[in-house]
Design an enzyme around this catalytic site. Structure first.
Site, PDB file in Angstrom:
ATOM      1  N   ARG A   1     -26.416 -18.979  23.782  1.00  0.00           N
ATOM      2  CA  ARG A   1     -25.381 -17.945  23.686  1.00  0.00           C
ATOM      3  C   ARG A   1     -25.993 -16.693  23.052  1.00  0.00           C
ATOM      4  O   ARG A   1     -26.869 -16.784  22.212  1.00  0.00           O
ATOM      5  CB  ARG A   1     -24.248 -18.488  22.821  1.00  0.00           C
ATOM      6  CG  ARG A   1     -23.034 -17.647  22.712  1.00  0.00           C
ATOM      7  CD  ARG A   1     -21.913 -18.388  22.001  1.00  0.00           C
ATOM      8  NE  ARG A   1     -21.380 -19.437  22.862  1.00  0.00           N
ATOM      9  CZ  ARG A   1     -20.925 -20.612  22.429  1.00  0.00           C
ATOM     10  NH1 ARG A   1     -20.939 -20.909  21.151  1.00  0.00           N
ATOM     11  NH2 ARG A   1     -20.455 -21.499  23.281  1.00  0.00           N
TER      12      ARG A   1
ATOM     13  N   ASN B   1     -21.792 -23.593  11.540  1.00  0.00           N
ATOM     14  CA  ASN B   1     -22.669 -24.234  12.507  1.00  0.00           C
ATOM     15  C   ASN B   1     -23.834 -24.891  11.792  1.00  0.00           C
ATOM     16  O   ASN B   1     -24.520 -24.222  11.020  1.00  0.00           O
ATOM     17  CB  ASN B   1     -23.274 -23.190  13.461  1.00  0.00           C
ATOM     18  CG  ASN B   1     -22.252 -22.506  14.312  1.00  0.00           C
ATOM     19  OD1 ASN B   1     -21.615 -23.121  15.139  1.00  0.00           O
ATOM     20  ND2 ASN B   1     -22.091 -21.206  14.105  1.00  0.00           N
TER      21      ASN B   1
ATOM     22  N   ASP C   1     -28.992 -24.088  17.526  1.00  0.00           N
ATOM     23  CA  ASP C   1     -27.683 -24.683  17.252  1.00  0.00           C
ATOM     24  C   ASP C   1     -27.784 -26.196  17.428  1.00  0.00           C
ATOM     25  O   ASP C   1     -28.173 -26.671  18.490  1.00  0.00           O
ATOM     26  CB  ASP C   1     -26.668 -24.084  18.230  1.00  0.00           C
ATOM     27  CG  ASP C   1     -25.260 -24.593  18.025  1.00  0.00           C
ATOM     28  OD1 ASP C   1     -25.076 -25.728  17.558  1.00  0.00           O
ATOM     29  OD2 ASP C   1     -24.320 -23.855  18.357  1.00  0.00           O
TER      30      ASP C   1
ATOM     31  N   ASP D   1     -25.176 -28.321  17.247  1.00  0.00           N
ATOM     32  CA  ASP D   1     -23.919 -28.860  17.760  1.00  0.00           C
ATOM     33  C   ASP D   1     -22.870 -29.177  16.707  1.00  0.00           C
ATOM     34  O   ASP D   1     -21.709 -28.895  16.910  1.00  0.00           O
ATOM     35  CB  ASP D   1     -24.139 -30.128  18.612  1.00  0.00           C
ATOM     36  CG  ASP D   1     -25.299 -30.013  19.552  1.00  0.00           C
ATOM     37  OD1 ASP D   1     -25.332 -29.043  20.324  1.00  0.00           O
ATOM     38  OD2 ASP D   1     -26.196 -30.871  19.519  1.00  0.00           O
TER      39      ASP D   1
ATOM     40  N   ASP E   1     -17.202 -31.541  16.899  1.00  0.00           N
ATOM     41  CA  ASP E   1     -18.294 -31.651  17.867  1.00  0.00           C
ATOM     42  C   ASP E   1     -19.271 -32.791  17.562  1.00  0.00           C
ATOM     43  O   ASP E   1     -20.444 -32.723  17.915  1.00  0.00           O
ATOM     44  CB  ASP E   1     -19.051 -30.325  18.015  1.00  0.00           C
ATOM     45  CG  ASP E   1     -18.162 -29.206  18.535  1.00  0.00           C
ATOM     46  OD1 ASP E   1     -17.192 -29.518  19.254  1.00  0.00           O
ATOM     47  OD2 ASP E   1     -18.430 -28.039  18.231  1.00  0.00           O
TER      48      ASP E   1
END
Length: 184
Positions: free
Chosen positions: A23, A87, A103, A105, A120
């Site tokens: 992202r 995060n 990241d 997750d 998540d």
């Protein structure tokens, strides 16, 4: 690591463990860069997903990217409250292209009253097998999750609503000063 200046506009790139771009946040304004962390803020910034789709953030935010901790924290400024999205991620790196991190997750959603929940977990378990997260990495993330939870429980930096409002007001001031300079 490159040093950022207050008011600089930067791009943020999030990757996955397999080094694939995840992202991109297109326009963040630097509020602070010190030995411990980088603070950025935005208001309605463009976010581009790895598949090319994009969207714009709905609420303004102030984000904290740590240089020695395996998490980053986004304070989301809503009409009547401030919430946080944390995060689990590699420490932030900055180069002449962008601020970058991996990241992992696992995330924590923190409400305005500082209650929180881990989210998540399924994605984390799937990716840890798929991308072969090492035991060492998994242990680091577990330790950093405990550290992050402790910060939330004790309202340690940056879990302070007044601080977030001050930083957001600093962002607004910086943006206003940029507009004034550009009209000269």
């Amino acid at each position: 690591m490159m040093k950022l200046n207050t008011g600089d506009n930067i791009i943020i790139q999030s990757y996955k463990h397999n080094r694939k771009l995840h992202r991109i946040w297109k326009n963040e304004t630097v509020i602070e860069d010190n030995d411990d962390h980088i603070i950025v803020a935005n208001k309605r910034t463009k976010v581009v997903e790895s598949n090319g789709r994009f969207w714009y953030t709905k609420e303004p935010s102030v984000s904290f990217f740590f240089k020695d901790h395996w998490f980053n924290i986004i304070a989301i400024i809503k009409r009547k409250k401030i919430t946080y999205y944390c995060n689990l991620a590699s420490p932030a790196l900055i180069d002449d292209e962008a601020l970058k991190y991996i990241d992992y997750d696992l995330d924590l959603r923190v409400e305005g009253d500082f209650s929180y929940r881990v989210v998540d977990i399924h994605e984390f378990k799937t990716h840890s097998k798929l991308m072969d997260y090492s035991n060492r990495l998994t242990n680091i993330l577990a330790k950093e999750t405990l550290h992050l939870r402790s910060r939330i429980d004790t309202n340690d930096f940056p879990f302070n609503h007044d601080l977030i409002r001050q930083l957001y007001n600093k962002f607004i001031y910086i943006e206003e000063q940029k507009k004034i300079k550009s009209h000269r």
